[in-house]
Design a protein around this motif. Sequence first.
Motif, PDB file in Angstrom:
ATOM      1  N   ASP A 129       0.831  -1.198   0.000  1.00  0.00           N
ATOM      2  CA  ASP A 129       0.000   0.000   0.000  1.00  0.00           C
ATOM      3  C   ASP A 129       0.870   1.254   0.000  1.00  0.00           C
ATOM      4  N   GLY A 131       0.446   5.711   0.573  1.00  0.00           N
ATOM      5  CA  GLY A 131      -0.402   6.826   0.934  1.00  0.00           C
ATOM      6  C   GLY A 131      -0.233   7.988  -0.025  1.00  0.00           C
ATOM      7  N   SER A 203       1.116   3.369   8.016  1.00  0.00           N
ATOM      8  CA  SER A 203       1.103   1.963   7.636  1.00  0.00           C
ATOM      9  C   SER A 203       2.474   1.416   7.977  1.00  0.00           C
ATOM     10  N   ASN A 263      -9.486   3.999   5.073  1.00  0.00           N
ATOM     11  CA  ASN A 263      -8.826   3.987   3.769  1.00  0.00           C
ATOM     12  C   ASN A 263      -8.789   5.372   3.128  1.00  0.00           C
ATOM     13  N   ASN A 292      -5.581   5.870   0.722  1.00  0.00           N
ATOM     14  CA  ASN A 292      -4.743   4.683   0.618  1.00  0.00           C
ATOM     15  C   ASN A 292      -4.808   4.142  -0.814  1.00  0.00           C
TER      16      ASN A 292
END
Length: 331
Positions: A129, A131, A203, A263, A292
């Motif tokens: 993932d 950002g 994260s 998210n 996200n």
Amino acid sequence: MSREENKKLKFIYNPLAGRAQITSKLSNIIETFVQNGYDVSIYPTQKYKDMVEQVEALEDCYDLLVVSGGDGTLDEAVAGMMQRPLDKRIPIGYIPAGSTNDFANSLGISKNMPEAAYAAVNGVPFACDLGQMGEYYFVYVAAFGAFTEVSYDTPRELKNVLGHLAYVVEGAKSLPDIKPYHMKVTYGDKTIEGDFLYGMVSSSKSIGGYSNIVGKQDCMFDDGLFEVTLIKNPEDPIEMQSILSSILIKSLDSENIIMFKANRISFECEDEVSWTIDGEYGGTHRSVEIKNLNRAFEIILDAEDVKGLSVDYLSEEEQTALKLLRGTLDE
């Protein structure tokens, strides 16, 4: 494998990261790449944001990019990769060489440079993932409030000499200047409004050199969700002591600490608020939206390490709960 069959690897490193320790390891690192079937091109970064420019302009002939430096170096490499067309993006191997290496620690990447180099050419691609906050990308944290300016205001020379202790020294200097921000925070169909000393969208299992900073929240790196932490402004010294105690013992169960997953999240404030993105300056803003980007880039990891990081290894019950949570947040 003949030389004609060798794959091509671009190695870009920050020669000033950490204590410039990579200088004595370069020969070993390059030898590891070559012994594992790669033709290697090498480039040491020359200036701030040079990594972004070099990765964005990377020739199409390369099969793998390996970068070395601190968290900011990896952040720049990913930002550069995201500027490339989708079909021109390649996996990134990472050799940590910074003062804290939060993201590398969270992913289980070895602090031993030759070991990290070996994993970079023998591991598996892990879709991670990412950002996004406006024009900024971040690999592990966006934050505002108390001590966040320390990460980018701390002199590089001090970081290189003292390592993580440098952040503690500079953080102590900023104590008299801590002030809360009155913010409205929105995620899903929920809104939280109050005065906050600190906010973090992350994260990562390690922030600023401290492990388990997200408390009891499970941190997965490909679930499409952030761990969000908000610290409310204490009304008296007793509440401040409660907050500090919770942080120090890593329980994060104070009534003044709010934690949740999201998210997509927005922050609104009447004042200009300074943000830090992966330890670097992220500008001042009255309102921001952070989202996200699920599984947006590939980083090379040891196959065994991936098992504790991916939702693919969760139980059926855990995956069902995750889908329900994401469905609620997406509404």
